[in-house]
Scaffold this motif. Structure first.
Motif, PDB file in Angstrom:
ATOM      1  N   GLY A  26      65.608  37.206  26.644  1.00 54.50           N
ATOM      2  CA  GLY A  26      64.378  36.044  26.716  1.00 54.50           C
ATOM      3  C   GLY A  26      64.814  34.544  26.590  1.00 54.50           C
ATOM      4  N   PHE A  27      63.871  34.163  26.525  1.00 57.64           N
ATOM      5  CA  PHE A  27      63.940  32.634  26.304  1.00 57.64           C
ATOM      6  C   PHE A  27      64.563  32.178  24.875  1.00 57.64           C
ATOM      7  CE2 PHE A  27      62.035  29.139  23.866  1.00 57.64           C
ATOM      8  CZ  PHE A  27      62.260  27.992  24.421  1.00 57.64           C
ATOM      9  N   GLY A  28      65.395  31.270  24.829  1.00 56.93           N
ATOM     10  CA  GLY A  28      65.946  30.889  23.676  1.00 56.93           C
ATOM     11  C   GLY A  28      67.108  31.843  22.996  1.00 56.93           C
ATOM     12  N   MET A 159      59.307  28.012  14.807  1.00 52.84           N
ATOM     13  CA  MET A 159      58.536  29.302  15.694  1.00 52.84           C
ATOM     14  C   MET A 159      59.380  30.437  15.359  1.00 52.84           C
ATOM     15  SD  MET A 159      56.660  29.265  18.125  1.00 52.84           S
ATOM     16  CE  MET A 159      56.058  30.550  19.369  1.00 52.84           C
ATOM     17  N   ALA A 160      60.517  30.309  14.874  1.00 49.72           N
ATOM     18  CA  ALA A 160      61.410  31.504  14.686  1.00 49.72           C
ATOM     19  C   ALA A 160      60.653  32.480  13.795  1.00 49.72           C
ATOM     20  CB  ALA A 160      62.729  31.252  13.964  1.00 49.72           C
ATOM     21  N   PRO A 161      60.418  32.613  12.645  1.00 52.86           N
ATOM     22  CA  PRO A 161      59.594  33.337  11.808  1.00 52.86           C
ATOM     23  C   PRO A 161      58.233  34.093  12.266  1.00 52.86           C
ATOM     24  CG  PRO A 161      59.381  31.295  10.581  1.00 52.86           C
ATOM     25  CD  PRO A 161      60.531  31.201  11.795  1.00 52.86           C
ATOM     26  N   ILE A 162      57.516  33.148  12.980  1.00 50.14           N
ATOM     27  CA  ILE A 162      56.360  33.493  13.822  1.00 50.14           C
ATOM     28  C   ILE A 162      56.577  34.648  14.828  1.00 50.14           C
ATOM     29  CG2 ILE A 162      54.444  32.806  15.235  1.00 50.14           C
ATOM     30  CD1 ILE A 162      54.534  29.962  13.575  1.00 50.14           C
ATOM     31  N   LEU A 176      67.431  33.954  14.567  1.00 54.70           N
ATOM     32  CA  LEU A 176      66.894  33.502  15.838  1.00 54.70           C
ATOM     33  C   LEU A 176      66.655  32.061  15.887  1.00 54.70           C
ATOM     34  CD1 LEU A 176      65.057  34.189  18.468  1.00 54.70           C
ATOM     35  CD2 LEU A 176      62.927  34.515  16.972  1.00 54.70           C
ATOM     36  N   GLU A 177      66.563  31.513  14.895  1.00 52.87           N
ATOM     37  CA  GLU A 177      66.398  29.958  14.576  1.00 52.87           C
ATOM     38  C   GLU A 177      67.877  29.299  15.004  1.00 52.87           C
ATOM     39  OE1 GLU A 177      66.019  26.460  11.267  1.00 52.87           O
ATOM     40  OE2 GLU A 177      65.246  28.786  10.803  1.00 52.87           O
TER      41      GLU A 177
END
Length: 268
Positions: A26-28, A159-162, A176-177
Motif C-alpha cells: 500500500g501507500f508509503g 499518522m503512523a500510530p493512528i 511504519l513511520e
C-alpha cells in the motif's frame, strides 16, 4: 528506450508452486511489509513481490508525475509486470490502495487474474453525503495533505500510530513511520493525493474476478462501512471480519491474515 519492467519495479519471484500469488503493498510502504506472510506461501505458490515506482527499491528515474497522477498509471505497471512474467489466473493480494489498483488492472486484462484479495481497501476515502461513508471529510484529507507538504516528518510521526492502531506494539508504528520517512516527500505527497482523492466506486460493478475482502477491526483508514460497501457492490465477493485491529494486519496479525487468505483459496 526499452524499459526493464522487472528491474523498474524491483520484482522478486520466490517459490516454485504451480499457481502464482502476487503481493502488492500500500501507500508509503514497500514489498518488505509482506515478510511475515510470504514464507508460508512460498512452499505452495510461486510468489511475486514488487515495489511501485517511487517506493522501496524501484528505479526512481521512471517516476513520471503525469503517469502517476491517477491510479490507472499504477494499474498499467501491474499489467506490465504480469505480462513480463507471463502470468495467467494469478491471485492478486492488494493492501489498501493496491486493492483498487488490482481491480483496475484486472478490468484491463481479466485473463491474467484469477482472484483478488483486498486487505483494508477502499473505493473512496472521502465521505459523499448522504449515501456514502468513506471515513474522512474532504477537509480532513486536505489537512493531511497540507501537513505532508509543510512538515513531512511530522506528518509521518502523527499518522503512523493512528494507522497502525496497535498501541501495545510501538515497534510496529515506529517501523511504519520509518517506512513513510524513507520516501521522497514529493512523490509520497502525490501518491497520497492520488490515493485519498480517488473514487473507484463506479468501477466495482465491472470487476471480472471474485474477490476476498479482509476487513480489520478499528481500521481508521478503511472503516467497516467501507468493507460493507465493497461487499455489496462487488459481485462474487466474500467479506471476512478480522480480529486484527488497525490497517496493517499483515504486520500486526500475520497468522490470521495468512490463514484467512488460505481458507479462501482452499474453498475457491
Amino acid at each position: 528506450m526499452t524499459i526493464d519492467i522487472l528491474a523498474r519495479n524491483n520484482v522478486k519471484v520466490l517459490g516454485d508452486g504451480e499457481r502464482t500469488i502476487v503481493f502488492a503493498h500500500g501507500f508509503g510502504c514497500d514489498q518488505d511489509m509482506w515478510r511475515y506472510i510470504v514464507p508460508g506461501f512460498a512452499s505452495d505458490y510461486r510468489v511475486v513481490l514488487f515495489d511501485y515506482v517511487g517506493s522501496g527499491r524501484s528505479q526512481l528515474q521512471y517516476y513520471d508525475a503525469g503517469k502517476y497522477n491517477d491510479l490507472s498509471g499504477y494499474a498499467e505497471d501491474v499489467n506490465e509486470i504480469f505480462d513480463a512474467l507471463g502470468l495467467r489466473n494469478a491471485i492478486f493480494v492488494g493492501h489498501s490502495v493496491s486493492g483498487m489498483i488490482g481491480l483496475l488492472a484486472s478490468i484491463r486484462d481479466e485473463r491474467r487474474f484469477g482472484r483478488i484479495v483486498m486487505i483494508g481497501s477502499s473505493p473512496r476515502y472521502v465521505n459523499d453525503e448522504p449515501d456514502y461513508f468513506g471515513g474522512f471529510d474532504a477537509e480532513e484529507i486536505q489537512a493531511l495533505l497540507d501537513m505532508m507538504e509543510m512538515n513531512f516528518i511530522g506528518w509521518a510521526s502523527y499518522m503512523a500510530p493512528i494507522a497502525m492502531q496497535n498501541p501495545d506494539r510501538s515497534d510496529l508504528a515506529e517501523e511504519l513511520e520509518r517506512s513513510f520517512c524513507s520516501r521522497d516527500p514529493h512523490i509520497a505527497r502525490q501518491f497520497a493525493e492520488v490515493t485519498f482523492l480517488s473514487d473507484c466506486r463506479g468501477e466495482l460493478e465491472r470487476a471480472p474476478v471474485p474477490a476476498l475482502i479482509l476487513q480489520c477491526d478499528e481500521d481508521s483508514i478503511a472503516p467497516i462501512e467501507v468493507g460493507n460497501y465493497l461487499h455489496a457492490h462487488l459481485k462474487n465477493s466474500t467479506l471476512r471480519l478480522m480480529n486484527a485491529k488497525g490497517h496493517y494486519p499483515h504486520l500486526s496479525h500475520p497468522e490470521e491474515t495468512a490463514s484467512l487468505i488460505r481458507q479462501y483459496l482452499a474453498d475457491a
